[in-house]
Design an enzyme around this catalytic site. Structure first.
Site, PDB file in Angstrom:
ATOM      1  N   LYS A  22       0.871  -1.219  -0.006  1.00  0.00           N
ATOM      2  CA  LYS A  22      -0.062  -0.109  -0.046  1.00  0.00           C
ATOM      3  C   LYS A  22       0.852   1.253  -0.069  1.00  0.00           C
ATOM      4  O   LYS A  22       0.478   2.295  -0.704  1.00  0.00           O
ATOM      5  CB  LYS A  22      -0.969  -0.084   1.057  1.00  0.00           C
ATOM      6  CG  LYS A  22      -1.692   1.342   1.579  1.00  0.00           C
ATOM      7  CD  LYS A  22      -2.275   1.296   2.611  1.00  0.00           C
ATOM      8  CE  LYS A  22      -2.594   2.633   3.626  1.00  0.00           C
ATOM      9  NZ  LYS A  22      -1.597   3.354   4.176  1.00  0.00           N
ATOM     10  N   ASN A  23       1.865   1.199   0.914  1.00  0.00           N
ATOM     11  CA  ASN A  23       2.558   2.707   0.875  1.00  0.00           C
ATOM     12  C   ASN A  23       3.480   2.925  -0.209  1.00  0.00           C
ATOM     13  O   ASN A  23       4.101   3.902  -0.605  1.00  0.00           O
ATOM     14  CB  ASN A  23       3.387   2.478   2.380  1.00  0.00           C
ATOM     15  CG  ASN A  23       2.466   2.667   3.556  1.00  0.00           C
ATOM     16  OD1 ASN A  23       1.437   2.899   3.585  1.00  0.00           O
ATOM     17  ND2 ASN A  23       2.995   2.183   4.537  1.00  0.00           N
ATOM     18  N   ARG A  92      -5.158   9.715   3.463  1.00  0.00           N
ATOM     19  CA  ARG A  92      -4.146  10.489   3.933  1.00  0.00           C
ATOM     20  C   ARG A  92      -3.136  10.832   2.932  1.00  0.00           C
ATOM     21  O   ARG A  92      -2.397  11.782   2.700  1.00  0.00           O
ATOM     22  CB  ARG A  92      -3.567   9.902   5.182  1.00  0.00           C
ATOM     23  CG  ARG A  92      -2.438  10.863   6.040  1.00  0.00           C
ATOM     24  CD  ARG A  92      -3.112  11.957   6.695  1.00  0.00           C
ATOM     25  NE  ARG A  92      -2.015  12.886   6.618  1.00  0.00           N
ATOM     26  CZ  ARG A  92      -2.096  14.175   6.884  1.00  0.00           C
ATOM     27  NH1 ARG A  92      -3.246  14.690   7.442  1.00  0.00           N
ATOM     28  NH2 ARG A  92      -1.129  15.056   7.039  1.00  0.00           N
ATOM     29  N   CYS A 116      -6.146  13.390  11.368  1.00  0.00           N
ATOM     30  CA  CYS A 116      -6.151  11.846  11.150  1.00  0.00           C
ATOM     31  C   CYS A 116      -6.093  11.279  12.724  1.00  0.00           C
ATOM     32  O   CYS A 116      -5.577  12.027  13.588  1.00  0.00           O
ATOM     33  CB  CYS A 116      -4.939  11.440  10.746  1.00  0.00           C
ATOM     34  SG  CYS A 116      -4.593   9.620  10.487  1.00  0.00           S
ATOM     35  N   ARG A 121      -0.403  14.873  11.987  1.00  0.00           N
ATOM     36  CA  ARG A 121       0.326  14.909  10.828  1.00  0.00           C
ATOM     37  C   ARG A 121       0.427  16.176  10.095  1.00  0.00           C
ATOM     38  O   ARG A 121      -0.259  16.321   9.129  1.00  0.00           O
ATOM     39  CB  ARG A 121      -0.475  13.689   9.865  1.00  0.00           C
ATOM     40  CG  ARG A 121      -0.503  12.393  10.597  1.00  0.00           C
ATOM     41  CD  ARG A 121      -1.110  11.455   9.528  1.00  0.00           C
ATOM     42  NE  ARG A 121      -0.271  10.201   9.510  1.00  0.00           N
ATOM     43  CZ  ARG A 121      -0.590   9.273   8.669  1.00  0.00           C
ATOM     44  NH1 ARG A 121      -1.842   9.107   8.272  1.00  0.00           N
ATOM     45  NH2 ARG A 121       0.182   8.202   8.662  1.00  0.00           N
ATOM     46  N   PRO A 122       1.339  16.958  10.714  1.00  0.00           N
ATOM     47  CA  PRO A 122       1.496  18.425  10.060  1.00  0.00           C
ATOM     48  C   PRO A 122       2.300  18.252   8.783  1.00  0.00           C
ATOM     49  O   PRO A 122       2.743  17.234   8.389  1.00  0.00           O
ATOM     50  CB  PRO A 122       2.378  19.000  11.098  1.00  0.00           C
ATOM     51  CG  PRO A 122       2.997  17.937  11.853  1.00  0.00           C
ATOM     52  CD  PRO A 122       2.149  16.892  11.728  1.00  0.00           C
ATOM     53  N   ASP A 124       4.635  20.835   7.608  1.00  0.00           N
ATOM     54  CA  ASP A 124       5.301  21.908   7.628  1.00  0.00           C
ATOM     55  C   ASP A 124       6.654  21.436   6.663  1.00  0.00           C
ATOM     56  O   ASP A 124       7.432  22.420   6.049  1.00  0.00           O
ATOM     57  CB  ASP A 124       5.547  22.453   8.990  1.00  0.00           C
ATOM     58  CG  ASP A 124       6.357  21.464   9.937  1.00  0.00           C
ATOM     59  OD1 ASP A 124       5.511  20.346   9.877  1.00  0.00           O
ATOM     60  OD2 ASP A 124       7.135  21.604  10.619  1.00  0.00           O
ATOM     61  N   ASP A 308       3.840   1.350  11.856  1.00  0.00           N
ATOM     62  CA  ASP A 308       2.564   0.355  11.529  1.00  0.00           C
ATOM     63  C   ASP A 308       2.681  -1.014  11.955  1.00  0.00           C
ATOM     64  O   ASP A 308       1.639  -1.630  11.785  1.00  0.00           O
ATOM     65  CB  ASP A 308       2.720   0.529   9.744  1.00  0.00           C
ATOM     66  CG  ASP A 308       2.253   1.744   9.321  1.00  0.00           C
ATOM     67  OD1 ASP A 308       1.885   2.604   9.766  1.00  0.00           O
ATOM     68  OD2 ASP A 308       2.634   1.728   8.006  1.00  0.00           O
ATOM     69  N   ILE A 330       6.545   7.973  16.642  1.00  0.00           N
ATOM     70  CA  ILE A 330       6.210   8.580  15.360  1.00  0.00           C
ATOM     71  C   ILE A 330       4.810   9.300  15.570  1.00  0.00           C
ATOM     72  O   ILE A 330       4.880  10.455  15.082  1.00  0.00           O
ATOM     73  CB  ILE A 330       6.207   7.662  14.249  1.00  0.00           C
ATOM     74  CG1 ILE A 330       7.221   6.681  14.040  1.00  0.00           C
ATOM     75  CG2 ILE A 330       6.041   8.201  12.835  1.00  0.00           C
ATOM     76  CD1 ILE A 330       8.616   7.307  13.997  1.00  0.00           C
ATOM     77  N   ARG A 401      -9.072  -0.452   4.277  1.00  0.00           N
ATOM     78  CA  ARG A 401      -8.150   0.806   3.570  1.00  0.00           C
ATOM     79  C   ARG A 401      -6.647  -0.154   3.164  1.00  0.00           C
ATOM     80  O   ARG A 401      -6.149   0.520   2.217  1.00  0.00           O
ATOM     81  CB  ARG A 401      -8.145   1.692   4.563  1.00  0.00           C
ATOM     82  CG  ARG A 401      -9.067   2.790   4.681  1.00  0.00           C
ATOM     83  CD  ARG A 401      -8.395   3.884   5.470  1.00  0.00           C
ATOM     84  NE  ARG A 401      -7.166   4.307   5.104  1.00  0.00           N
ATOM     85  CZ  ARG A 401      -6.228   4.795   5.890  1.00  0.00           C
ATOM     86  NH1 ARG A 401      -6.387   4.778   7.038  1.00  0.00           N
ATOM     87  NH2 ARG A 401      -5.033   5.112   5.345  1.00  0.00           N
TER      88      ARG A 401
HETATM   89  C1  UD1 Z   1       4.224   7.422   8.048  1.00  0.00           C
HETATM   90  C2  UD1 Z   1       5.526   6.769   8.423  1.00  0.00           C
HETATM   91  C3  UD1 Z   1       5.207   5.571   7.448  1.00  0.00           C
HETATM   92  C4  UD1 Z   1       4.054   4.822   7.404  1.00  0.00           C
HETATM   93  C5  UD1 Z   1       2.852   5.651   7.314  1.00  0.00           C
HETATM   94  C6  UD1 Z   1       1.597   4.991   7.324  1.00  0.00           C
HETATM   95  C7  UD1 Z   1       7.513   6.988   9.836  1.00  0.00           C
HETATM   96  C8  UD1 Z   1       8.688   7.728   9.824  1.00  0.00           C
HETATM   97  N1  UD1 Z   1       6.842   7.507   8.758  1.00  0.00           N
HETATM   98  O1  UD1 Z   1       4.343   8.134   7.055  1.00  0.00           O
HETATM   99  O2  UD1 Z   1       6.356   4.590   7.746  1.00  0.00           O
HETATM  100  O3  UD1 Z   1       4.067   3.879   6.422  1.00  0.00           O
HETATM  101  O4  UD1 Z   1       2.977   6.805   8.184  1.00  0.00           O
HETATM  102  O5  UD1 Z   1       1.249   4.759   8.532  1.00  0.00           O
HETATM  103  O6  UD1 Z   1       7.404   6.055  10.209  1.00  0.00           O
HETATM  104  N2  UD1 Z   1       6.010  15.576  10.334  1.00  0.00           N
HETATM  105  C9  UD1 Z   1       5.960  16.890  10.678  1.00  0.00           C
HETATM  106  N3  UD1 Z   1       5.775  17.637   9.873  1.00  0.00           N
HETATM  107  C10 UD1 Z   1       5.778  17.226   8.392  1.00  0.00           C
HETATM  108  C11 UD1 Z   1       5.573  15.775   8.089  1.00  0.00           C
HETATM  109  C12 UD1 Z   1       5.923  14.780   9.299  1.00  0.00           C
HETATM  110  O7  UD1 Z   1       6.314  16.928  11.864  1.00  0.00           O
HETATM  111  O8  UD1 Z   1       5.662  18.209   7.583  1.00  0.00           O
HETATM  112  C13 UD1 Z   1       6.052  14.491  11.637  1.00  0.00           C
HETATM  113  C14 UD1 Z   1       4.843  13.788  11.856  1.00  0.00           C
HETATM  114  O9  UD1 Z   1       3.942  14.282  12.736  1.00  0.00           O
HETATM  115  C15 UD1 Z   1       5.011  12.376  12.422  1.00  0.00           C
HETATM  116  C16 UD1 Z   1       6.356  12.224  11.692  1.00  0.00           C
HETATM  117  O10 UD1 Z   1       7.070  13.445  11.385  1.00  0.00           O
HETATM  118  O11 UD1 Z   1       5.382  12.448  13.860  1.00  0.00           O
HETATM  119  C17 UD1 Z   1       6.416  10.932  10.536  1.00  0.00           C
HETATM  120  O12 UD1 Z   1       5.814  11.713   9.532  1.00  0.00           O
HETATM  121  P1  UD1 Z   1       5.708  11.200   8.045  1.00  0.00           P
HETATM  122  O13 UD1 Z   1       6.868  10.249   7.891  1.00  0.00           O
HETATM  123  O14 UD1 Z   1       5.777  12.314   7.362  1.00  0.00           O
HETATM  124  O15 UD1 Z   1       4.417  10.478   8.041  1.00  0.00           O
HETATM  125  P2  UD1 Z   1       3.794   9.697   6.699  1.00  0.00           P
HETATM  126  O16 UD1 Z   1       4.517  10.026   5.545  1.00  0.00           O
HETATM  127  O17 UD1 Z   1       2.464   9.479   6.934  1.00  0.00           O
END
Ligand code: UD1
Length: 431
Positions: A22-23, A92, A116, A121-122, A124, A308, A330, A401
């Site tokens: 999926k990812n 997402r 979410c 999930r910001p 920035d 995950d 995370i 999902r």
């Molecule tokens: C995340 C997981 C990924 C998983 C997916 C689905 C990690 C590092 N990432 O990916 O392995 O397959 O969820 O569940 O394990 N963050 C910020 N600002 C940003 C982007 C992220 O602060 O702009 C923070 C998030 O709040 C979170 C962390 O970074 O605490 C991980 O985020 P990210 O890797 O971006 O999340 P996904 O891409 O959703």
């Protein structure tokens, strides 16, 4: 109302070819709009997140055909600059259309995916990184607006190796003028797959999977055919199922070197785990011994223990002998499944530092529980497979999902599991 019914304690036996990841596939589907030529993607899982992403591609103007695990995308006409509607909210990962749309049209307005359950999930890191590529980008009224006359390569250093941000930078930079360097990128196998896919279209991305990714911008990309690798999180879920229910199961179609941290952790429970390049054989004689606890697990970016798989491991550890501690680094809200496991008799204390202390029990008992999110829902299925009596899991739309057909797969392994539809839904859609 759809729900899953499980009678536990039946050892599992057989072979599963693990569904496509999926990812991996979601950013690859978005990346297909970086060319005007036909793209074929094989081994695509038939899950709700893929269906929503296909709808988004169609709304943008692509023709898409999804038959028997193969998606054919004709992205010749992508004219709509706006990515919005119910399908952005439902998955997402629709946020990866941000980079893909800037790459394709140099402008987009994309509705931010809704809040979410598992965490804030910001965005920035996504926004500040894309801005460095000569893109004007800002948030307004829940949308992200981005435009540029020319994408230009830049040096970007991430403060955290965000998976989504790394994907968005790659998608924006691949058609840029000049070279983009990403320091401290995410190193997840799914990033490597995205880079392989784009390189098969004529992109020039090096270093994916290492601590520096270098993207040499190209003028255009061509069509391609690509096969998605097996889903390491689904494989881990089925490993969890064998750990609690016992039996002997072969999982194939996965790149096992991407799963080292997961296989090592499962070995600590006492389950036998035999690994070849593309398959895992899990074996546990249930009558012989109880699962051992795993003292401490914390979730980390790859190659650390994946967030995950944390809920599945929580379910497995509920049967462990002794105390296990799991710390979630995370996402801030990934222990919603704990309350449900406790309804089944698990003994878990949540700690302030976003950790769970799990006091392993010899037995859990079937009862009515609710899936609260995708992986937490899968964890309940795992817990139920080891429980005494019948478990009824509600709100299984979360599970759909990400799992193509977890009920069918587990039935094939001999589990007593079935899906039932009752009440209003049955009348409405006639199923
Ligand atoms: C995340 C997981 C990924 C998983 C997916 C689905 C990690 C590092 N990432 O990916 O392995 O397959 O969820 O569940 O394990 N963050 C910020 N600002 C940003 C982007 C992220 O602060 O702009 C923070 C998030 O709040 C979170 C962390 O970074 O605490 C991980 O985020 P990210 O890797 O971006 O999340 P996904 O891409 O959703």
């Amino acid at each position: 109302m759809e729900h899953i019914l499980i009678n536990g304690k039946i050892p599992l036996k057989g072979h599963i070819k693990v569904q496509g990841g999926k990812n991996a596939v979601l950013p690859i589907l978005a990346a297909s709009i970086l060319t005007k030529e036909k793209v074929r993607i094989n081994n695509c899982p038939d899950i709700d997140d893929v269906r929503h992403t296909i709808k988004l591609l169609e709304m943008l103007g692509c023709k898409v055909f999804f038959i028997n695990g193969t998606v054919d995308i004709y992205p010749e006409k992508v004219e709509d600059t706006r990515v919005s509607g119910e399908h952005t909210d439902k998955t997402r990962s629709s946020i990866v259309f941000l980079g893909a749309m800037i790459g394709r049209l140099k402008k987009t307005v994309i509705t931010k995916p809704g809040g979410c359950k598992i965490g804030e999930r910001p965005l920035d890191i996504h926004i500040s990184s894309i801005r460095k590529l000569n893109v004007t980008i800002f948030e307004k009224y829940g949308d992200i607006i981005a435009y540029t006359d020319k994408i230009k390569g830049a040096d970007i250093k991430l403060t955290f190796p965000s998976v989504g941000a790394t994907e968005n930078i790659i998608l924006t930079a691949v058609l840029a003028e000049g070279i983009t360097t990403i320091k401290n990128p995410a190193r997840e196998p799914e990033i490597l797959e995205l880079a392989d896919f784009i390189n098969s279209m004529g992109g020039k991305i090096k270093g994916a999977g290492t601590d520096t990714i270098i993207i040499e911008g190209v003028k255009e990309l061509r069509g391609t055919e690509y096969s998605v690798g097996g889903d390491r999180i689904v494989a881990a879920t089925y490993m969890g199922a064998v750990a609690v229910a016992g039996g002997k199961v072969t999982l194939s179609g996965i790149r096992t070197k991407d799963m080292k941290c997961i296989t090592d952790t499962f070995r600590k429970t006492g389950m036998k785990v035999k690994v070849t390049e593309h398959s895992i054989i899990c074996r546990r004689k249930i009558k012989k011994f109880r699962l051992k606890n795993v003292n401490y697990i914390e979730t980390e970016p790859y190659p650390g223990f994946p967030t995950d798989v944390q809920p599945v491991m929580g379910a497995v550890m509920s049967y462990g002998m002794g105390i296990s501690k799991i710390k979630e680094n995370i996402f801030e809200n990934r222990f919603m499944y704990v309350n449900e496991l406790m309804k089944m008799g698990a003994d878990i204390v949540l700690k302030k530092e976003n950790a769970a202390l799990i006091y392993g029990k010899e037995k859990l008992y079937g009862t009515k529980v609710k899936a609260m999110d995708l992986r937490g829902g899968a964890a309940l299925i795992v817990a139920a497979l080891g429980a005494e009596g019948e478990t009824c899991i509600e709100d299984i739309h979360y599970i759909k999902r990400g799992y193509e057909n977890i009920v069918r797969d587990l039935q094939l392994l001999g589990a007593d599991i079935r899906e039932e539809i009752t009440g209003e839904d049955e009348k409405e859609d006639g199923r």
